[in-house]
Design a protein around this motif. Structure first.
Motif: not given
Length: 245
Positions: A207-220
């Motif tokens: 979702x668009x509200x996802x923070x960059x920290x959350x996104x980096x957890x997802x990517x890793x």
């Protein structure tokens, strides 16, 4: 690579889309922008199919599937079923299921090898899941929530689960799934992971509200860095560090 998207100002994109390694379903009637995000990432690799399920747009919550198959609820119309059969690859088996818990996306979480299901799912449904999707089926809860599909997102690389999942539960689920798990959130603190995130083996949409920290957890955890452009970013970062060190 993980990408942010929004469906008509709604960040719960896992409600309106279903992503696997062999196809992607998106709800009809959303803005073109929503589709173009998916088609931009997936267009050359897997089909992006516009559909409704049982006349509704909540396709992500009503369906469950992996690269081998797609399960749809009994309320799916014949016309929708035919449209899906025409649009999806021939290798994908499509099965309509008679099940009291008809929001299949909420009660089934699966990758290409293992499925976690709601403890009260019919025995017959469990057999169909094993048969059509070609997976091992385990009845489980996540952080004491029976809606396993809503509170986790799993791929063949890793999994993200409800932030209140105990370490013991994470270890148990991880050994069942045979992939690493991490507890986390999406959409700036939402614990409904399945609602805010769709993921396959090489890309994820949040979702668009996802923070960059959350996104980096997802990517890793889903090991998305190496697949495509972010590997280049890391190379650039390394060379910059070399320059300045």
């Amino acid at each position: 690579m993980a990408v942010r998207a929004q469906f008509e100002n709604n960040n719960e994109i896992g409600v309106f889309s279903k992503l696997t390694n062999s196809y992607c379903l998106v709800a009809i009637g959303g803005s073109e922008n929503f589709y173009s995000v998916f088609e931009g990432e997936l267009g050359d690799v897997v089909p992006v199919v516009h559909t409704s399920i049982a006349g509704t747009r909540i396709v992500g919550r009503l369906t469950a599937g992996n690269r081998r198959g797609l399960l749809v609820p009994n309320s799916t119309t014949d016309q929708e079923l035919q449209h899906l059969r025409n649009s999806l690859p021939d290798s994908v088996a499509i099965q309509r299921i008679e099940e009291r818990l008809s929001a299949l996306g909420n009660v089934i979480a699966c990758n290409d090898y293992v499925a976690l299901v709601h403890p009260d799912l019919d025995r017959e449904t469990e057999e169909i899941i094993a048969d059509v999707l070609g997976v091992e089926v385990f009845r489980q809860t996540i952080a004491d929530n029976v809606l396993v599909g809503s509170y986790c997102a799993i791929s063949n690389q890793g999994g993200l689960v409800h932030p209140r999942t105990s370490l013991q539960d994470q270890d148990e689920l991880s050994s069942l799934l045979q992939v690493p798990l991490v507890a986390g959130t999406v959409n700036r603190g939402s614990d409904v992971i399945g609602g805010g995130l769709v993921v396959n083996d090489w890309t994820a949409f949040a979702g668009l509200d996802t923070t960059s920290t959350e996104l980096s957890v997802v990517e890793s955890i889903f090991k998305l860095q190496d697949s495509q452009p972010s590997a280049i970013v890391n190379d650039m970062r390394d060379s910059l560090i070399d320059n300045y060190s």
